[in-house]
Motif scaffolding. Structure first.
Motif, mmCIF file in Angstrom:
data_model
loop_
_atom_site.group_PDB
_atom_site.id
_atom_site.type_symbol
_atom_site.label_atom_id
_atom_site.label_comp_id
_atom_site.label_asym_id
_atom_site.label_seq_id
_atom_site.Cartn_x
_atom_site.Cartn_y
_atom_site.Cartn_z
ATOM 1 N N ALA A 61 -3.119 5.666 -5.222
ATOM 2 C CA ALA A 61 -3.915 4.889 -6.176
ATOM 3 C C ALA A 61 -5.058 5.725 -6.747
ATOM 4 O O ALA A 61 -5.361 5.655 -7.948
ATOM 5 N N LYS A 62 -5.698 6.528 -5.896
ATOM 6 C CA LYS A 62 -6.803 7.372 -6.369
ATOM 7 C C LYS A 62 -6.307 8.425 -7.362
ATOM 8 O O LYS A 62 -6.965 8.719 -8.354
ATOM 9 N N ASP A 95 -8.651 16.798 -7.459
ATOM 10 C CA ASP A 95 -7.258 16.437 -7.743
ATOM 11 C C ASP A 95 -6.306 17.138 -6.798
ATOM 12 O O ASP A 95 -5.377 16.534 -6.259
ATOM 13 N N VAL A 97 -3.653 8.242 -9.345
ATOM 14 C CA VAL A 97 -3.328 7.580 -10.607
ATOM 15 C C VAL A 97 -4.597 7.273 -11.390
ATOM 16 O O VAL A 97 -4.676 7.495 -12.605
ATOM 17 N N GLU A 98 -5.604 6.792 -10.687
ATOM 18 C CA GLU A 98 -6.876 6.449 -11.333
ATOM 19 C C GLU A 98 -7.539 7.678 -11.950
ATOM 20 O O GLU A 98 -8.177 7.593 -12.998
ATOM 21 N N SER A 99 -7.361 8.842 -11.305
ATOM 22 C CA SER A 99 -7.987 10.072 -11.820
ATOM 23 C C SER A 99 -7.131 10.761 -12.879
ATOM 24 O O SER A 99 -7.519 11.801 -13.400
ATOM 25 N N GLY A 100 -5.957 10.186 -13.189
ATOM 26 C CA GLY A 100 -5.146 10.718 -14.284
ATOM 27 C C GLY A 100 -4.135 11.775 -13.899
ATOM 28 O O GLY A 100 -3.581 12.450 -14.781
ATOM 29 N N GLU A 130 5.381 6.070 -13.025
ATOM 30 C CA GLU A 130 4.429 5.846 -11.934
ATOM 31 C C GLU A 130 5.077 5.019 -10.820
ATOM 32 O O GLU A 130 4.954 5.347 -9.631
#
Length: 342
Positions: free
Chosen positions: A233-234, A209, A236-239, A322
């Motif tokens: 995008a990565k 992260d 956001v996908e990882s939280g 976001e």
């Protein structure tokens, strides 16, 4: 009354009997929550007991301003002061608090809020009251992060040299709770074995992260819009919270502004980058050099103002934050790309 930074810790440990309310506010919501919890535990030995502590939402106070005084005036079943905690307090809480302070009582009200301007009715009320206190919570500086990290490691029985503390601080951000979480990960990783080393930090703090946030920051500040799109995008996908991204980018641009100021005063760029505190990791120094070539301090002033506005829009925006952060970071990338071409 408004407390000075040096007075806040002492107040939280032993709140005066003459004070009946505390407004804890600021952009560092992690620190707001942390101080609210500490103050609650200083006021009552039973913080989880609903007969000693009442949790209220501001929406309740909008419809029933007298509820605050009623709850604070209730008798705590096991003795001690009755405490009312209002989370995410806003301007609607001002009327309820004013009514509460106008009545005598032994209760205590804790209000936790986000960033309030000097024009805020709630902030003005508390600052002018003799029996209420304002506790501002501003984003951690490198100095306060050093103090936090050193204190937590010391409390865990772990030794760490000053360069190691600085290396740890480099991996932390502006949110107090997120910083605590990262330091606690390091403490768990060490499992009581001293000393802490830079390798320990690399192995346990931040991880993918943190590296992803750094990639997104350097892509934005360097004008690489395609790479930023992928990095964002990565994340956001990882939280990863959008607010974390925008704060990290703000801190980076502030540091870039500092570097450019020292260059303008005659400093050598490589020496300036090596002397930064907290230190800039060697792997990111080439990116910072390229960014220094495309930004000016005047253009950074505009970029920082835009990021501050975007962060303010994120408060209370929920899922929309976001999109707000993505648009802001892409605007920074476009400005950097324009700087490369000029």
């Amino acid at each position: 009354m408004k407390l000075k930074p040096a007075e806040i810790d002492r107040f939280i440990k032993q709140p005066p009997d003459t004070v009946r309310a505390a407004l804890i506010y600021g952009p560092d919501l992690g620190l707001v929550r942390e101080r609210g919890g500490k103050l609650l535990r200083a006021l009552t030995d039973t913080p989880d007991d609903p007969f000693s502590v009442a949790d209220l939402e501001e929406s309740v106070l909008k419809g029933d301003p007298a509820r605050l005084a009623d709850e604070a005036g209730a008798v705590a079943m096991f003795g001690g002061r009755r405490v009312v905690r209002v989370r995410d307090a806003g301007e609607a809480a001002a009327k309820a608090l004013k009514s509460y302070l106008e009545q005598p009582g032994d209760g205590f009200v804790i209000l936790e809020a986000g960033d309030l301007t000097p024009r805020s009715a709630l902030r003005k009320l508390v600052e002018s009251a003799k029996d209420a206190a304002c506790l501002p919570c501003y984003a951690d500086t490198a100095e306060s992060l050093e103090k936090l990290a050193a204190g937590m490691l010391r409390d865990a029985g772990l030794d760490a040299d000053h360069p190691v503390i600085l290396g740890l601080v480099e991996q932390l951000g502006a949110d107090r709770q997120l910083s605590r979480n990262e330091i606690e990960k390091l403490i768990l990783y060490k499992n009581g074995e001293s000393p802490v080393t830079l390798d320990d930090i690399a192995a346990s703090v931040g991880g993918a992260d943190a590296r992803g946030v750094d990639d997104a920051i350097d892509s934005a500040a360097g004008g690489d819009m395609q790479k930023l799109d992928v990095s964002f995008a990565k994340l956001v996908e990882s939280g990863v919270a959008p607010e974390r991204m925008i704060r990290a980018l703000t801190m980076h641009l502030e540091r870039l502004h500092l570097v450019l100021g020292r260059v303008e005063r005659g400093g050598r760029l490589d020496e300036i980058l090596r002397s930064l505190r907290p230190p800039l990791h060697f792997s990111r120094q080439p990116a910072m050099r390229r960014q220094c070539a495309v930004w000016s301090r005047r253009r950074l002033d505009g970029a920082l103002a835009m990021l501050a506005d975007a962060e303010a829009q994120c408060r209370g925006a929920g899922p929309l934050s976001e999109a707000i952060v993505a648009r802001a970071m892409m605007s920074i990338a476009r400005a950097a790309a324009a700087g490369r071409r000029s």
